[in-house]
Scaffold this motif. Structure first.
Motif, PDB file in Angstrom:
ATOM      1  N   LYS A  69       0.838  -1.207   0.000  1.00 45.49           N
ATOM      2  CA  LYS A  69       0.000   0.000   0.000  1.00 45.49           C
ATOM      3  C   LYS A  69       0.873   1.258   0.000  1.00 45.49           C
ATOM      4  CE  LYS A  69      -3.926  -2.120   0.024  1.00 45.49           C
ATOM      5  NZ  LYS A  69      -4.808  -2.075  -1.120  1.00 45.49           N
ATOM      6  N   THR A  70       2.007   1.197   0.689  1.00 46.37           N
ATOM      7  CA  THR A  70       2.924   2.335   0.692  1.00 46.37           C
ATOM      8  C   THR A  70       3.477   2.561  -0.711  1.00 46.37           C
ATOM      9  OG1 THR A  70       3.541   1.857   2.989  1.00 46.37           O
ATOM     10  CG2 THR A  70       5.022   3.274   1.744  1.00 46.37           C
ATOM     11  N   THR A  71       3.860   1.483  -1.371  1.00 42.14           N
ATOM     12  CA  THR A  71       4.370   1.581  -2.737  1.00 42.14           C
ATOM     13  C   THR A  71       3.297   2.128  -3.674  1.00 42.14           C
ATOM     14  OG1 THR A  71       5.799  -0.327  -2.320  1.00 42.14           O
ATOM     15  CG2 THR A  71       5.443   0.280  -4.607  1.00 42.14           C
ATOM     16  N   LEU A  72       2.072   1.630  -3.519  1.00 45.22           N
ATOM     17  CA  LEU A  72       0.966   2.102  -4.344  1.00 45.22           C
ATOM     18  C   LEU A  72       0.726   3.601  -4.141  1.00 45.22           C
ATOM     19  CD1 LEU A  72      -1.402   1.412  -6.276  1.00 45.22           C
ATOM     20  CD2 LEU A  72      -2.776   1.039  -4.226  1.00 45.22           C
ATOM     21  N   LEU A  73       0.761   4.040  -2.895  1.00 45.28           N
ATOM     22  CA  LEU A  73       0.550   5.458  -2.599  1.00 45.28           C
ATOM     23  C   LEU A  73       1.630   6.304  -3.266  1.00 45.28           C
ATOM     24  CD1 LEU A  73      -0.934   7.735  -1.145  1.00 45.28           C
ATOM     25  CD2 LEU A  73       0.483   7.274   0.858  1.00 45.28           C
ATOM     26  N   GLU A  74       2.872   5.881  -3.165  1.00 44.38           N
ATOM     27  CA  GLU A  74       3.961   6.635  -3.789  1.00 44.38           C
ATOM     28  C   GLU A  74       3.779   6.701  -5.306  1.00 44.38           C
ATOM     29  OE1 GLU A  74       6.215   8.463  -2.178  1.00 44.38           O
ATOM     30  OE2 GLU A  74       5.134   7.799  -0.380  1.00 44.38           O
ATOM     31  N   LYS A  75       3.354   5.593  -5.895  1.00 43.61           N
ATOM     32  CA  LYS A  75       3.122   5.552  -7.341  1.00 43.61           C
ATOM     33  C   LYS A  75       2.015   6.529  -7.731  1.00 43.61           C
ATOM     34  CE  LYS A  75       1.231   2.443 -10.786  1.00 43.61           C
ATOM     35  NZ  LYS A  75       0.531   1.177 -10.958  1.00 43.61           N
ATOM     36  N   GLU A  76       0.924   6.525  -6.959  1.00 44.52           N
ATOM     37  CA  GLU A  76      -0.203   7.421  -7.257  1.00 44.52           C
ATOM     38  C   GLU A  76       0.190   8.881  -7.062  1.00 44.52           C
ATOM     39  OE1 GLU A  76      -2.813   6.454  -8.772  1.00 44.52           O
ATOM     40  OE2 GLU A  76      -2.535   4.304  -8.515  1.00 44.52           O
ATOM     41  N   LYS A  77       1.034   9.157  -6.084  1.00 44.72           N
ATOM     42  CA  LYS A  77       1.504  10.533  -5.876  1.00 44.72           C
ATOM     43  C   LYS A  77       2.346  11.003  -7.065  1.00 44.72           C
ATOM     44  CE  LYS A  77       1.558  10.966  -0.852  1.00 44.72           C
ATOM     45  NZ  LYS A  77       2.417  11.121   0.347  1.00 44.72           N
TER      46      LYS A  77
END
Length: 161
Positions: free
Chosen positions: A22-30
Motif C-alpha cells: 500500500k505504501t508503494t501504491l501510494l507513492e506511485k499514485e503521488k
C-alpha cells in the motif's frame, strides 16, 4: 501454543507485506498526480502565452479573422485545461483512497503486531509458571525423600538399640 504463534506470525508478516504494498501504491499514485499537475501547468502556461500573443495582436491591430482564429484556439486550450483539471481532481481522489487504504493496512499491521506481542508475553508468563511448578514439584519430591531418609534412620536406630 506453538501453532497459535505460527499463525499469528504469518498474519503479522502478511500485514507487513500488505502495508509495504500500500505504501508503494501510494507513492506511485503521488507520482502520477505530480505528472498530471505538471501537464496542467504546461497547458496553463501555453494558454497564458497565447493570451499574451492575442493581446499583442490586438494592440498592433490585426484583422478580425486572425482574432477569431486566436479566440477559437483559446477555447480549445480552455477545454484542455478543464480536462487536465478534471484528471488532476480524479487523481487526487485516487491518492486519497490510497492513503485511506494505507492507514487501514497500518492499523491492521499494528494490531497483528500487538497480538503477536501479547502472545509472546503470555508464552513467557506460561513458561515462568511451568518453571515455578516444576521447581515446586522438585521441592516436594526432595522433602519426601528427606522425610523418608529421616524415617529410615530412626528405624535403623531403633533396630540397633
Amino acid at each position: 501454543l506453538e501453532q497459535l504463534v505460527t499463525i499469528k506470525t504469518k498474519r503479522y508478516e502478511q500485514a507487513l507485506k500488505l502495508m509495504e504494498e500500500k505504501t508503494t501504491l501510494l507513492e506511485k499514485e503521488k507520482k502520477i498526480l505530480q505528472e498530471k499537475e505538471s501537464e496542467k501547468e504546461e497547458i496553463l502556461l501555453h494558454k497564458q502565452s497565447k493570451m499574451d500573443q492575442l493581446r499583442n495582436l490586438l494592440d498592433e491591430g490585426t484583422t478580425s479573422d486572425k482574432i477569431q482564429l486566436m479566440k477559437n484556439y483559446l477555447q480549445v486550450v480552455d477545454e484542455k485545461v478543464y480536462e487536465k483539471e478534471r484528471e488532476v481532481e480524479r487523481q487526487k481522489g485516487v491518492v486519497e483512497k490510497a492513503k485511506k487504504e494505507l492507514e487501514i493496512a497500518k492499523t491492521n499491521f499494528f494490531q497483528r503486531k500487538k497480538d503477536l506481542e501479547k502472545l509472546e508475553i503470555h508464552r513467557t508468563e506460561w513458561q515462568k509458571e511451568v518453571k515455578h511448578w516444576i521447581l515446586h514439584q522438585e521441592e516436594i519430591e526432595q522433602d519426601e525423600q528427606g522425610s523418608t531418609k529421616h524415617i529410615l534412620k530412626k528405624q535403623e536406630e531403633k533396630k540397633r538399640k
